[in-house]
Structures are given as C-alpha cells and as structure tokens.
Write a protein that holds these residues in place. Structure first.
Motif, PDB file in Angstrom:
ATOM      1  N   LEU A   8       1.149  -1.189   0.074  1.00 20.10           N
ATOM      2  CA  LEU A   8      -0.178  -0.440   0.314  1.00 20.10           C
ATOM      3  C   LEU A   8       0.423   1.028   0.242  1.00 20.10           C
ATOM      4  CD1 LEU A   8      -3.353  -0.834   2.313  1.00 20.10           C
ATOM      5  CD2 LEU A   8      -2.825  -0.665  -0.082  1.00 20.10           C
ATOM      6  N   PHE A   9       1.930   1.716   1.438  1.00 23.35           N
ATOM      7  CA  PHE A   9       2.716   2.438   0.799  1.00 23.35           C
ATOM      8  C   PHE A   9       3.625   3.017  -0.049  1.00 23.35           C
ATOM      9  CE2 PHE A   9       6.714   4.392   2.484  1.00 23.35           C
ATOM     10  CZ  PHE A   9       6.150   6.003   2.548  1.00 23.35           C
ATOM     11  N   TYR A  10       3.786   1.453  -0.826  1.00 23.75           N
ATOM     12  CA  TYR A  10       4.938   1.491  -1.910  1.00 23.75           C
ATOM     13  C   TYR A  10       4.661   2.218  -2.763  1.00 23.75           C
ATOM     14  CZ  TYR A  10       8.701  -0.153  -5.054  1.00 23.75           C
ATOM     15  OH  TYR A  10       9.487  -0.498  -6.174  1.00 23.75           O
ATOM     16  N   THR A  11       3.007   1.384  -3.323  1.00 22.01           N
ATOM     17  CA  THR A  11       1.646   1.600  -4.410  1.00 22.01           C
ATOM     18  C   THR A  11       1.757   2.967  -4.238  1.00 22.01           C
ATOM     19  OG1 THR A  11       0.875  -0.493  -4.523  1.00 22.01           O
ATOM     20  CG2 THR A  11      -0.121   1.098  -5.702  1.00 22.01           C
ATOM     21  N   PHE A  12       1.402   3.767  -3.446  1.00 20.94           N
ATOM     22  CA  PHE A  12       0.767   5.559  -3.258  1.00 20.94           C
ATOM     23  C   PHE A  12       2.607   5.994  -3.039  1.00 20.94           C
ATOM     24  CE2 PHE A  12       1.347   9.778  -0.670  1.00 20.94           C
ATOM     25  CZ  PHE A  12      -0.265   9.586  -1.084  1.00 20.94           C
ATOM     26  N   SER A  14       7.382  -3.293 -10.139  1.00 20.21           N
ATOM     27  CA  SER A  14       8.154  -4.152  -8.650  1.00 20.21           C
ATOM     28  C   SER A  14       7.402  -4.156  -7.425  1.00 20.21           C
ATOM     29  CB  SER A  14       9.441  -2.827  -8.971  1.00 20.21           C
ATOM     30  OG  SER A  14       8.502  -1.951  -8.393  1.00 20.21           O
ATOM     31  N   ILE A  15       5.746  -3.710  -8.573  1.00 16.20           N
ATOM     32  CA  ILE A  15       5.460  -4.048  -6.376  1.00 16.20           C
ATOM     33  C   ILE A  15       4.837  -4.820  -6.663  1.00 16.20           C
ATOM     34  CG2 ILE A  15       2.643  -3.399  -5.999  1.00 16.20           C
ATOM     35  CD1 ILE A  15       2.963  -1.158  -7.501  1.00 16.20           C
ATOM     36  N   PRO A  16       4.560  -6.091  -7.195  1.00 14.49           N
ATOM     37  CA  PRO A  16       4.568  -7.367  -6.342  1.00 14.49           C
ATOM     38  C   PRO A  16       5.937  -8.256  -6.255  1.00 14.49           C
ATOM     39  CG  PRO A  16       3.687  -7.407  -9.007  1.00 14.49           C
ATOM     40  CD  PRO A  16       4.506  -5.837  -8.448  1.00 14.49           C
ATOM     41  N   VAL A  17       7.214  -7.994  -6.881  1.00 10.26           N
ATOM     42  CA  VAL A  17       8.228  -8.705  -6.659  1.00 10.26           C
ATOM     43  C   VAL A  17       8.251  -8.289  -4.976  1.00 10.26           C
ATOM     44  CG1 VAL A  17      10.453  -8.100  -7.158  1.00 10.26           C
ATOM     45  CG2 VAL A  17       8.902  -8.394  -9.066  1.00 10.26           C
ATOM     46  N   PHE A  18       8.321  -6.455  -4.876  1.00 12.45           N
ATOM     47  CA  PHE A  18       9.020  -5.904  -3.560  1.00 12.45           C
ATOM     48  C   PHE A  18       7.745  -6.441  -2.847  1.00 12.45           C
ATOM     49  CE2 PHE A  18      11.502  -2.550  -5.886  1.00 12.45           C
ATOM     50  CZ  PHE A  18      12.178  -2.799  -5.249  1.00 12.45           C
ATOM     51  N   GLY A  19       6.483  -6.936  -2.388  1.00 13.86           N
ATOM     52  CA  GLY A  19       5.702  -7.266  -1.803  1.00 13.86           C
ATOM     53  C   GLY A  19       5.953  -8.882  -1.478  1.00 13.86           C
ATOM     54  N   LEU A  20       6.713  -9.980  -2.272  1.00 11.52           N
ATOM     55  CA  LEU A  20       6.905 -11.386  -2.292  1.00 11.52           C
ATOM     56  C   LEU A  20       7.846 -10.791  -1.312  1.00 11.52           C
ATOM     57  CD1 LEU A  20       6.044 -12.319  -5.950  1.00 11.52           C
ATOM     58  CD2 LEU A  20       5.024 -13.279  -3.101  1.00 11.52           C
ATOM     59  N   ILE A  21       8.864 -10.192  -1.340  1.00 14.00           N
ATOM     60  CA  ILE A  21       9.867 -10.163  -1.290  1.00 14.00           C
ATOM     61  C   ILE A  21      10.140 -10.080   1.055  1.00 14.00           C
ATOM     62  CG2 ILE A  21      12.186  -8.752  -0.390  1.00 14.00           C
ATOM     63  CD1 ILE A  21      12.802  -9.025  -4.235  1.00 14.00           C
ATOM     64  N   ILE A  22       9.117  -9.109   0.568  1.00 13.34           N
ATOM     65  CA  ILE A  22       8.996  -8.293   1.772  1.00 13.34           C
ATOM     66  C   ILE A  22       8.189  -9.669   2.813  1.00 13.34           C
ATOM     67  CG2 ILE A  22       7.506  -7.171   3.573  1.00 13.34           C
ATOM     68  CD1 ILE A  22       9.671  -5.869   2.574  1.00 13.34           C
ATOM     69  N   TYR A  23       7.643 -10.942   1.640  1.00 13.91           N
ATOM     70  CA  TYR A  23       6.177 -11.194   2.400  1.00 13.91           C
ATOM     71  C   TYR A  23       7.584 -12.700   3.165  1.00 13.91           C
ATOM     72  CZ  TYR A  23       3.861 -15.474   2.686  1.00 13.91           C
ATOM     73  OH  TYR A  23       3.543 -17.114   3.238  1.00 13.91           O
ATOM     74  N   LEU A  24       8.432 -13.008   2.167  1.00 13.29           N
ATOM     75  CA  LEU A  24       9.465 -13.841   2.468  1.00 13.29           C
ATOM     76  C   LEU A  24      10.267 -13.613   3.119  1.00 13.29           C
ATOM     77  CD1 LEU A  24      11.313 -16.391   1.659  1.00 13.29           C
ATOM     78  CD2 LEU A  24      12.371 -14.990  -0.026  1.00 13.29           C
TER      79      LEU A  24
END
Length: 160
Positions: free
Chosen positions: A111-115, A141-151
């Motif tokens: 949410l923050f990154y997309t904003f 990069s939005i889903p890529v960074f989201g997946l990395i943060i999740y991992l």
C-alpha cells in the motif's frame, strides 16, 4: 527451501512479463515518435528470449504448484485451503500466525509503495516517450517487492 523457490519463480515471472511488455511498448513508442515527426525512421530487433524465459518460468511455477497440490492432497490432516499459499507448511502449527504476520507486513508495504509510485508518475508524464521503461518496471516491482517483504518477514517470524 520450497518457499525460496516459489517466491523466486513468482518474482521472475513478473520481471519477465515486464520485459516482454517493454519490448512491445518500445516499438509502439517508436511509431508514436515517428508519427509526431520526432524521428524519420527506426530499426527494431525483437528478441525471443524474453518470451521463452517467461514461458519456462510459468511452466516451472505450474509444475511446482501441481506437485504441492498433490502433496497437500495426500496429507489426510490438511485442508485444501492450505494449498492456496504454497509456502504454507501444513505440518507447522505456528504457520497460521507467522503467515498472517508476514501477509500483514507485505500488504502494508504494498500500500505504501504503490502510493509512492503512483505519486511519482505525475513527475514524468512528458517523458513517457523517452522513458517507457519507468511505468512498466515500477508497476512490475510492486508485487516483486511485496513477495520479497513477505519472504523476509515470514522467515524472520518463523525463526523467532
């Protein structure tokens, strides 16, 4: 290990799709620039490795998901809803709590990154012809960074 492979394949799938879209947008950009009179001619070389790479990654991801589906289905104590996240370890009782925390962290980051990314688009509208890669790769990069943060958060909370 399974989680690292799955997240890596998902990230590679988004990146390879962005690379394929970039080729298309770059060619469309040249036609637009020629139509506006900025250039008189152009030559383009379209490589097939991007499409092949995307196809290989997608097939690998599907095969791994099918294998996980079969493993979860053979486990008599597992529910099919546990198959939704292939990273989810049905043998670990803490996985529900850890997955929930990791998903919350990843969601807040997305949410923050997309904003921030959408806000950055207002600074470059006149440059989309010169920099067509920016909106494509930032969006990918939005889903890529989201997946990395999740991992990272999943592994952090799992190690605690």
């Amino acid at each position: 290990m399974r989680m690292y492979i799955t997240v890596l394949l998902r990230c590679l799938l988004y990146v390879s799709l962005a690379l394929m879209v970039y080729d298309y947008v770059r060619i469309d950009m040249y036609f637009e620039m020629m139509g506006r009179g900025y250039i008189d001619e152009f030559s383009v070389y379209v490589s097939t490795w991007r499409g092949t790479f995307c196809l290989i990654v997608a097939i690998l991801l599907v095969v791994i998901n099918i294998i996980d589906f079969i493993v979860v289905k053979k486990n008599k104590h597992a529910h099919m809803k546990e198959y939704i996240l292939t990273e989810y370890d049905v043998a670990d009782e803490r996985a529900v709590v850890v997955t929930g925390k990791a998903v919350r962290f990843a969601f807040v980051f997305i949410l923050f990154y997309t904003f921030l990314l959408i806000g950055s688009y207002m600074f470059i509208p006149n440059y989309f012809l010169d920099y067509p890669w920016y909106p494509i790769f930032t969006t990918a990069s939005i889903p890529v960074f989201g997946l990395i943060i999740y991992l990272v958060t999943f592994k952090y909370f799992h190690a605690k």
